[in-house]
Design an enzyme around this catalytic site. Sequence first.
Site, PDB file in Angstrom:
ATOM      1  CG  PHE A   1      -1.843   1.111   1.162  1.00  0.00           C
ATOM      2  CD1 PHE A   1      -2.852   0.996   0.020  1.00  0.00           C
ATOM      3  CD2 PHE A   1      -2.050   1.706   1.501  1.00  0.00           C
ATOM      4  CE1 PHE A   1      -4.021   1.954   0.272  1.00  0.00           C
ATOM      5  CE2 PHE A   1      -2.664   3.701   1.742  1.00  0.00           C
ATOM      6  CZ  PHE A   1      -4.213   3.009   0.540  1.00  0.00           C
TER       7      PHE A   1
ATOM      8  CG  ASP B   1      -1.004  -0.949   7.477  1.00  0.00           C
ATOM      9  OD1 ASP B   1      -1.601  -1.219   7.525  1.00  0.00           O
ATOM     10  OD2 ASP B   1      -0.860  -0.153   6.282  1.00  0.00           O
TER      11      ASP B   1
ATOM     12  CE1 TYR C   1      -9.257   3.172   5.672  1.00  0.00           C
ATOM     13  CE2 TYR C   1      -9.139   4.980   7.204  1.00  0.00           C
ATOM     14  CZ  TYR C   1      -9.555   3.830   5.899  1.00  0.00           C
ATOM     15  OH  TYR C   1      -7.956   4.362   5.940  1.00  0.00           O
ATOM     16  CE  LYS C   2      -8.025  -0.506   4.891  1.00  0.00           C
ATOM     17  NZ  LYS C   2      -8.613   0.285   3.966  1.00  0.00           N
TER      18      LYS C   2
ATOM     19  NE  ARG D   1      -9.137  -3.888  -2.844  1.00  0.00           N
ATOM     20  CZ  ARG D   1      -8.666  -2.672  -2.042  1.00  0.00           C
ATOM     21  NH1 ARG D   1      -7.674  -3.662  -1.186  1.00  0.00           N
ATOM     22  NH2 ARG D   1      -9.858  -2.086  -1.390  1.00  0.00           N
TER      23      ARG D   1
HETATM   24  C1  LIG Z   1      -2.671  -0.711   4.558  1.00  0.00           C
HETATM   25  C2  LIG Z   1      -2.991   0.225   4.498  1.00  0.00           C
HETATM   26  N1  LIG Z   1      -1.879   1.264   5.221  1.00  0.00           N
HETATM   27  C3  LIG Z   1      -2.828   2.553   5.565  1.00  0.00           C
HETATM   28  C4  LIG Z   1      -3.812   3.118   4.698  1.00  0.00           C
HETATM   29  C5  LIG Z   1      -3.936   4.232   4.720  1.00  0.00           C
HETATM   30  O1  LIG Z   1      -4.820   4.534   5.558  1.00  0.00           O
HETATM   31  P1  LIG Z   1      -5.143   5.858   6.028  1.00  0.00           P
HETATM   32  O2  LIG Z   1      -5.856   6.326   4.619  1.00  0.00           O
HETATM   33  O3  LIG Z   1      -6.687   5.952   6.958  1.00  0.00           O
HETATM   34  O4  LIG Z   1      -4.228   6.750   6.767  1.00  0.00           O
HETATM   35  C6  LIG Z   1      -4.532   1.936   4.203  1.00  0.00           C
HETATM   36  C7  LIG Z   1      -5.641   2.257   3.368  1.00  0.00           C
HETATM   37  O5  LIG Z   1      -6.936   1.809   3.020  1.00  0.00           O
HETATM   38  C8  LIG Z   1      -4.144   0.294   3.760  1.00  0.00           C
HETATM   39  O6  LIG Z   1      -5.170  -0.325   2.967  1.00  0.00           O
END
Ligand SMILES: Cc1ncc(COP(=O)(O)O)c(C=O)c1O
Length: 402
Positions: A130, A201, A226-227, A375
């Site tokens: 990501f 993460d 939020y996921k 996905r």
């Molecule tokens: C693996 C991962 N890390 C970090 C994030 C980003 O998080 P944020 O936008 O809340 O900082 C996401 C968002 O989809 C993600 O999938």
Amino acid sequence: MPLRVEIDRDLCHAWDAEDPLRGCRERFDLPDGVIYLDGNSLGVLPRSAAARLQDVIRREWGRDLIKSWTSAGWMALPAEVGGRIARLIGAQANEVTAADSTSVNYYKLAQAALALRPERRVIVSEAGDFPTDAYILQGLVAASGGRLQLKLVERTAIADALDADTALLALSHVHYKTGALHDMAVLTAAAHSAGAISLWDLSHSAGALEVDVKAAQADLAVGCGYKYLNGGPGAPGFIYVAEKLHAQVSAPIAGWIGHADPFAFADGFVPAGDVRQMLSGTPPILGLAALNEGLKTFDGVAMREVRAKSVRLASLFLDLAGERLAPLGFVAACPREAAARGSQVSLRHLRAESMMADLIAAGLVGDFRPPDLLRFGMTPLYTRYVDIFDAIDQIAHIAQRP
Ligand SMILES: Cc1ncc(COP(=O)(O)O)c(C=O)c1O
């Protein structure tokens, strides 16, 4: 030859009827006519959230105003939310708190990790993961004035990339595109034997599978609210710092809320004795209140059961996709073996982007990731086996349209 059971809609209904998690669907406000397979991006609205937020706004904020920091437990909310998340990831309550975005939390913990290994120069992470994680690490390298170096390596080369110059191994537990799952215990052990700190993460694994940071001896972790945690759009993220590091880490954004006694208003920063030292500013109460409701959807639920159903949902999806979608040009892009997968399935298709737009218009919500990935997230608290059956039907139908 093994007997092959024909999977039809009735069989899926029968599985739903005996599903130990079937009652959890009632905890969500699902829109009619939609099959929602995108809880890996934004979880569904918990049924209790609107009334709770209304109460926080009208009574706690509107009527009781500033008293609510104590009378309504606002000050304790990051810890309350942290405690609920801790249960889901195998941590102690004093090791998890909620604040800020995942990106900001990632910055804080990566920086804190590097400060624990000042004599080392290298950060190892996975290529193609990501982007926010890589961008933040790149920012830290840029800010180091040439001292630090980031090595983005393929997932099969991670353990070999670690050596005596590695300060930090920073990885996503589950890959956001392919759903591939890392062995947290094995890679954390590899980081430790090289003398490095591990940062995970957990955005795509917290609330989705049986995470056990303690058993894996993970040092630091962050994740999204939020996921799979159903905290609502832009919900605060979470921070995990293993207790063994509480006395050693220092907060890169040492704000007053991370102070051991914020209301002493002292000039000098004295860190709170546990994970709270990573908090920086005033807790975002509306966001935390919504996240708390999201986390309550896990009340009385064992992550073992969530994982078992997630595996069955994904296997059903992949079995049906193999039969009905492979002849239409779809190729599975996630690990076939359940133990190597998180809680999503990914398919490749040449027309993935337009197809996902058509699917969403028809009421099947997944998402598209470039260049050619569709996905579909498995969220066992509200997804039924029959939803998977209908989703495959819908995809086949759309793919066959002229
Ligand atoms: C693996 C991962 N890390 C970090 C994030 C980003 O998080 P944020 O936008 O809340 O900082 C996401 C968002 O989809 C993600 O999938």
